[in-house]
Design a protein around this motif. Structure first.
Motif, PDB file in Angstrom:
ATOM      1  N   GLN A   8      39.297  42.649  38.491  1.00  0.00           N
ATOM      2  CA  GLN A   8      38.321  42.482  39.572  1.00  0.00           C
ATOM      3  C   GLN A   8      37.776  43.833  40.054  1.00  0.00           C
ATOM      4  N   ALA A   9      38.632  44.857  40.082  1.00  0.00           N
ATOM      5  CA  ALA A   9      38.148  46.181  40.471  1.00  0.00           C
ATOM      6  C   ALA A   9      37.135  46.699  39.460  1.00  0.00           C
ATOM      7  N   GLY A  10      37.373  46.439  38.158  1.00  0.00           N
ATOM      8  CA  GLY A  10      36.403  46.844  37.141  1.00  0.00           C
ATOM      9  C   GLY A  10      35.082  46.113  37.301  1.00  0.00           C
ATOM     10  N   ALA A  36      33.896  44.856  40.092  1.00  0.00           N
ATOM     11  CA  ALA A  36      33.227  45.369  41.301  1.00  0.00           C
ATOM     12  C   ALA A  36      32.554  46.710  41.013  1.00  0.00           C
ATOM     13  N   GLU A  37      33.212  47.550  40.219  1.00  0.00           N
ATOM     14  CA  GLU A  37      32.619  48.847  39.884  1.00  0.00           C
ATOM     15  C   GLU A  37      31.306  48.680  39.114  1.00  0.00           C
ATOM     16  N   ASP A  38      31.278  47.723  38.177  1.00  0.00           N
ATOM     17  CA  ASP A  38      30.043  47.470  37.434  1.00  0.00           C
ATOM     18  C   ASP A  38      28.943  46.958  38.355  1.00  0.00           C
ATOM     19  N   LEU A  42      28.560  47.491  41.544  1.00  0.00           N
ATOM     20  CA  LEU A  42      28.090  48.468  42.518  1.00  0.00           C
ATOM     21  C   LEU A  42      26.874  49.230  42.015  1.00  0.00           C
ATOM     22  N   ASP A  43      26.800  49.440  40.693  1.00  0.00           N
ATOM     23  CA  ASP A  43      25.646  50.158  40.143  1.00  0.00           C
ATOM     24  C   ASP A  43      24.419  49.266  40.040  1.00  0.00           C
ATOM     25  N   ARG A  44      24.645  47.988  39.774  1.00  0.00           N
ATOM     26  CA  ARG A  44      23.513  47.079  39.546  1.00  0.00           C
ATOM     27  C   ARG A  44      23.111  46.334  40.810  1.00  0.00           C
ATOM     28  N   PRO A  73      24.972  46.025  44.541  1.00  0.00           N
ATOM     29  CA  PRO A  73      26.139  46.207  45.419  1.00  0.00           C
ATOM     30  C   PRO A  73      26.496  44.974  46.233  1.00  0.00           C
ATOM     31  N   ALA A  98      29.165  42.839  44.712  1.00  0.00           N
ATOM     32  CA  ALA A  98      30.502  43.414  44.523  1.00  0.00           C
ATOM     33  C   ALA A  98      31.484  42.948  45.588  1.00  0.00           C
ATOM     34  N   LEU A 100      35.757  42.362  45.159  1.00  0.00           N
ATOM     35  CA  LEU A 100      36.579  43.184  46.039  1.00  0.00           C
ATOM     36  C   LEU A 100      37.421  42.320  46.971  1.00  0.00           C
TER      37      LEU A 100
END
Length: 410
Positions: free
Chosen positions: A226-228, A230-232, A234-236, A238, A241, A245
């Protein structure tokens, strides 16, 4: 027969050790030495205070020597019981063959009684009978050669106390042996109990280790995925995300709660915790829904009539499915999975298959061979079941387990 009485103390005996041949460990040597000195002193005083009748004793030097030997050797009555009885018998009966002497209480009769008791109490069976035969022979000889009572009718009068102390010694020896055997048995039982406790503790540690691994591995794997995600996002986008999270937060809270319950059990704080039953097959739908929410679509198929399972088997089914799905999420994502649960008359069988990484047939959770699979094997083997793992035809990885319904835990 002249028997002069005087107050005296009976010897105190410690619990015997098993004798070895003619030699015994020097248990109670100091008390026996003091006792021998006391008897020797009384015997010599008996002679000194009766000097006016010294003609009745015969020659004084042989009498004193025989008295000293017969009384002082009693210091070794527990160290060498058979040798002590023989020396006492020879020291008292030997001079009678050459010169009839008066039979005294302290110098003759009491040493014979104590030597007979000691060989019966501390000697093996053969040694006890040999020592008793030596003292009994001396009594017969004394009764026949004594200048005061040289008649056969007096033999029973002196022989009865010898027989009584002999029987008392054997009875006390048997009781001491029984006590020693009971103590040895208690020590064996205590050792077996300690060993059983050690085995139980080892099994409990192993069970707790499996539970902790399953809880931590599942929750941490979900949080990492899930953290991965959310990281993806955040760039596309937010705003999207927030969901993963939030899932990370909920999963972390779940992990902390589960670990708190487990550690609370270890600390004896179970009554203060909000406990809940261990998960089982009834919780599989909730598990599958949870896995779908974190990015692993799962399909559940149940074959055969569902039935109540023993608590241990029920928990094992849940943990095996949970571990297999966690490994699929961690090693094979993005993927889908299928869970098959089949009941029959003798067993319950579960199969978890993932489809492998997209665009990488066969490249799935094969690298999960480690504590996860080892833990599953331990769980399944504990209830007499079997576990098979391997690559599936067409890609993906399959975990299949079968548990007998009537198997008793090993």
């Amino acid at each position: 027969m002249t028997l002069k009485t005087a107050p005296g103390q009976s010897p105190a005996h410690k619990e015997p050790q098993a004798p070895t041949g003619w030699w015994r460990r020097p248990t109670g040597l100091l008390p026996d030495a003091l006792l021998a000195l006391a008897i020797t002193g009384f015997a010599l005083l008996d002679i000194v205070f009766d000097l006016d009748n010294s003609t009745r004793y015969g020659p004084m030097p042989p009498l004193v020597v025989s008295t000293l030997v017969a009384t002082l050797v009693l210091a070794l009555r527990r160290l060498t019981p058979l040798a002590t009885a023989v020396v006492v018998a020879v020291a008292i009966g030997g001079p009678m063959l050459a010169t009839p002497l008066t039979f005294t209480l302290w110098g003759d009769f009491l040493p014979l009684l104590l030597a007979t008791y000691s060989v019966a109490r501390h000697g093996e069976r053969v040694a006890a009978w040999l020592g008793a035969a030596a003292t009994a022979t001396t009594v017969v000889l004394v009764m026949l050669r004594n200048p005061d009572t040289g008649t056969v009718s007096n033999i029973p009068f002196a022989a009865v106390p010898i027989a009584v102390v002999f029987v008392a010694g054997r009875v006390l020896r048997a009781r001491a042996r029984n006590h020693s055997d009971n103590q040895a048995q208690l020590q064996r039982l205590e050792a077996e109990r300690e060993e059983a406790i050690g085995v139980a503790l080892a099994e409990e540690r192993s069970r707790i280790a499996r539970e902790l691994h399953d809880i931590v591995a599942h929750c941490v794997s979900v949080m990492v995925v899930q953290a991965g995600a959310a990281e993806d996002l955040l760039d596309r986008d937010p705003s999207l995300a927030h969901a993963p999270l939030r899932q990370v937060q909920e999963t972390g809270q779940q992990a902390v709660g589960e670990l708190g319950r487990m550690l609370g059990l270890l600390r004896g704080q179970a009554p203060q915790l909000a406990l809940k039953p261990q998960p089982g097959t009834a919780n599989l739908a909730e598990l599958i829904e949870h896995m779908a929410g974190v990015g692993l679509p799962v399909e559940l198929t149940v074959q055969g009539p569902a039935r109540p399972l023993p608590p241990g088997v029920d928990l094992t089914v849940y943990r095996v499915v949970q571990e297999a799905l966690t490994n699929a999420l961690k090693h094979a994502a993005p993927t889908t999975a299928h869970v098959l649960l089949r009941y029959d008359e003798q067993s319950v069988r579960m199969s978890v298959r993932d489809t492998g990484r997209t665009g990488a047939p066969g490249g799935s959770a094969s690298d999960q061979v480690g504590r996860g699979l080892l833990g599953m094997r331990e769980r399944v083997g504990l209830y007499g079941g079997t576990l098979e793992t391997g690559h599936a035809d067409g890609g993906g990885f399959t975990v299949t387990a079968s548990l007998p319904l009537q198997a008793a835990p090993r």
